[in-house]
Design an enzyme around this catalytic site. Sequence first.
Site, PDB file in Angstrom:
ATOM      1  N   SER A 161       1.040   4.439  -5.517  1.00 52.86           N
ATOM      2  CA  SER A 161       2.323   5.027  -4.622  1.00 52.86           C
ATOM      3  C   SER A 161       1.733   4.697  -2.603  1.00 52.86           C
ATOM      4  CB  SER A 161       1.392   6.702  -3.920  1.00 52.86           C
ATOM      5  OG  SER A 161       0.065   6.610  -3.787  1.00 52.86           O
ATOM      6  N   LYS A 196      -3.763   7.613   2.348  1.00 54.05           N
ATOM      7  CA  LYS A 196      -1.781   7.433   2.961  1.00 54.05           C
ATOM      8  C   LYS A 196      -1.813   6.952   3.846  1.00 54.05           C
ATOM      9  CE  LYS A 196      -0.486  10.013  -0.495  1.00 54.05           C
ATOM     10  NZ  LYS A 196       0.569   9.469  -1.707  1.00 54.05           N
TER      11      LYS A 196
END
Length: 239
Positions: free
Chosen positions: A106, A149
């Site tokens: 991701s 993230k």
Amino acid sequence: MSTTNETPFESPAFEAPEPERFQHPVVEAYGAPPLAEEVIVPGDQGAAAVAAPAPDPRLAIDSNSAWLTRLGDELIAWFKTLASAAVYATLIVTFGFQVARVEGMSMAPTLQDQDRLIVNKLAYRVGDPHVGDIVMLYYPLKPEKSFVKRVIAEEGDQVRVVDGRVYRNDVPLDDSFVPPEYRSHDDWGPQVIPEGYYFVMGDHRNNSSDSRHWGFVPKKYIIGKVQLRWWPLGHARVF
């Protein structure tokens, strides 16, 4: 019978000379000096056996005791060193830094699957996350899991996504680090980030579960800043 005026000659009495006695020459004999007890004649095993002192068993016992004492001291020193290292490591992991491993794609291409990271947990104890920081956080819907993230917006910012392009306060973000094949084409927002919260996204925009799907992240859920990728060594990098 004739007569003469000469006195008759009387021969002196003859004495036979006393025979000489044969005398042997005097020879002084020098005997070998006595050997001292500690002198050992090379090759004379008997002398060596007599001259060598018998070993004292007390010396062997004392030597073994000294060796065991030194060994014990060394072991204690090693134990103290290992114990100290364990304590320091615990303190560092608990309050300072943490080693983490990436699972999934991701955050590609910035981070790859199985990358090893050093997370600075002190960074946000003395400061706040900023836009662009790569952070490790607890997953808000399941806090026992942690994600990595990128911070896209801070509290008070307005965020919207138009055809995959992210706008912060109506200004498009520089996302040149996202390859075209990683871009998404979705729409989201606009929304204003509440106080004490952050908006995060993965760099692999079309393959990331992030704030577009499960909402904002409270600051208390942000564990720390990703400071270093140390493995693979050939791709080590400071962020």
